[in-house]
Design a protein around this motif. Sequence first.
Motif, PDB file in Angstrom:
ATOM      1  N   VAL A 130      -3.144  -7.519   0.049  1.00 42.90           N
ATOM      2  CA  VAL A 130      -2.141  -6.900   0.903  1.00 42.90           C
ATOM      3  C   VAL A 130      -2.610  -5.501   1.279  1.00 42.90           C
ATOM      4  O   VAL A 130      -3.496  -4.924   0.636  1.00 42.90           O
ATOM      5  CB  VAL A 130      -0.757  -6.819   0.224  1.00 42.90           C
ATOM      6  N   VAL A 131      -2.007  -4.965   2.339  1.00 44.18           N
ATOM      7  CA  VAL A 131      -2.349  -3.623   2.819  1.00 44.18           C
ATOM      8  C   VAL A 131      -1.075  -2.795   2.893  1.00 44.18           C
ATOM      9  O   VAL A 131      -0.096  -3.206   3.529  1.00 44.18           O
ATOM     10  CB  VAL A 131      -3.029  -3.679   4.206  1.00 44.18           C
ATOM     11  N   ARG A 132      -1.079  -1.675   2.200  1.00 42.28           N
ATOM     12  CA  ARG A 132      -0.009  -0.685   2.298  1.00 42.28           C
ATOM     13  C   ARG A 132      -0.678   0.676   2.482  1.00 42.28           C
ATOM     14  O   ARG A 132      -1.336   1.165   1.570  1.00 42.28           O
ATOM     15  CB  ARG A 132       0.885  -0.707   1.050  1.00 42.28           C
ATOM     16  N   TRP A 133      -0.524   1.235   3.652  1.00 41.21           N
ATOM     17  CA  TRP A 133      -1.289   2.418   4.017  1.00 41.21           C
ATOM     18  C   TRP A 133      -0.905   3.605   3.148  1.00 41.21           C
ATOM     19  O   TRP A 133       0.198   4.124   3.233  1.00 41.21           O
ATOM     20  CB  TRP A 133      -1.084   2.749   5.495  1.00 41.21           C
ATOM     21  N   GLU A 134      -1.808   4.014   2.288  1.00 38.79           N
ATOM     22  CA  GLU A 134      -1.569   5.093   1.333  1.00 38.79           C
ATOM     23  C   GLU A 134      -2.353   6.333   1.738  1.00 38.79           C
ATOM     24  O   GLU A 134      -3.510   6.244   2.151  1.00 38.79           O
ATOM     25  CB  GLU A 134      -1.993   4.658  -0.080  1.00 38.79           C
TER      26      GLU A 134
END
Length: 491
Positions: free
Chosen positions: A151-155
């Motif tokens: 998954v991608v969660r922009w941090e």
Amino acid sequence: MADAVTPRDDDYAQWYQDVVRNGQLAENSPARGCMIIKPNGMALWENMRDQLDQMFKDTGHENFYFPLFIPERFLEREAEHVEGFAKECAVVTHSRLKTDEEGDLIPDPESELGENYIVRPTSETLIWDTYSKWIQSYRDLPLLYNQWANVVRWEMRTRLFLRTAEFLWQEGHTAHATKDAAVDEAERMLDVYETFAEEYMAMPVRKGRKSERERFPGAVNTYCIEALMQDGKALQAGTSHFLGQNFAKAFDCTFTDENNEETHVWATSWGVSTRLIGALIMTHSDDQGLVLPPKLAPHQVVIVPIYFDDEQEGDVLPVCEHMQEELEDRGIRVKMDDDQTESPGWRFTEHELRGVPVRLALGPRDLGNDVVEVARRDTQEKETVPQDGVVDHVEDLLDDVQQNLYDQAQERQETYTHVVDDYDAFKEVINEEGGFVWAHWDGTEETEARIQEETSATIRLIPFDRDEDDPGEDMVTGEPSEGRVLFAQAY
């Protein structure tokens, strides 16, 4: 030889990076905020994944897989969910690139998608749209499914394993005919996570539910396990969510029940990620490098033959190979390190940095004395053991290392768990000692937010077994409190 490890007391953040680097676990990617998981790190994750996967299957779940891309309109259908993830979403707007007049690559204007796609931050919306097609009758329920994915969660602020823009995880998504069945499922999966953390990671955890402010977006209740790291900060190690009927209503997922009445489905979701590797590092590792619990270590035992000429090789190596065969016959993961281009001391250090739980060394002198040198990584103790008893000894030693790591972590958690009633004492403990702090809370988001702003501490959980016979006063406002909750500064 790897670089020295920065002592924890000197610079904890740098120590963590040194352990990851020297343990050959991961490194930063050219894509900002992402990581490259190296073979040793991937082998560790695979061991975690395989064990959890079996535990899921033992509780009746099956694996499936859904696409990486989610139509933007799907996220819009559950308002709280989209609000919770909107700032973390990576958005795909074009399907190809082209070269402009200066020779630079740009999105081809003619390839604009018309509908944006979100790179999966979590899959509830896409899955519940599909469940609305799969579920028609109570006979279709329950659906007990899980997927292993990225998954991608922009941090903005990233740290390897603990917080990266892309990470690996599993996400369970289940559908049920009743509220009670869904709540039971969410609690059962939290129990699975607790068992995995304590029995396999050797990491004691606290278990409870999140405050409303800390809940998963779109959930009715979020349940969690929290672990305490060596620097006194908490780390959320796993979550399980009772979603109620929120997603079923958003995606019109209904079924005909046994009374021939149409009603919405009840839902759960639950997940853990490669963040568990970060938890493992910060629970057990020391100033010499990585320390791994035997049940999850890529190699549980390394054998280092020591010889200096062909004659010695002919004597030593067959004995080492026989030990390897006997250990592997017991189901023990063994690495034979016969790299004669490096000194024995260099090889010893490398395996210490990689956290291998037990090291066996055999040279001509050991052979003559009919013994093997045995070193354990957790305590760094060494001993000599008769060759004919070494396999039994190693098997027992691995169990002892596993238990010792848990006992050390449990003792640390107990030592750094505090009970306070006064806000000044709370701030002193949080800022000077760290750890878990049990304190009364009036149940309001305003007080919760104030405590976080002033101390950086958050409510990690509200215990399931909250003592209703222990009412008190909120340490900040003096208002009535139904019971203590667990505070800590956290990753």
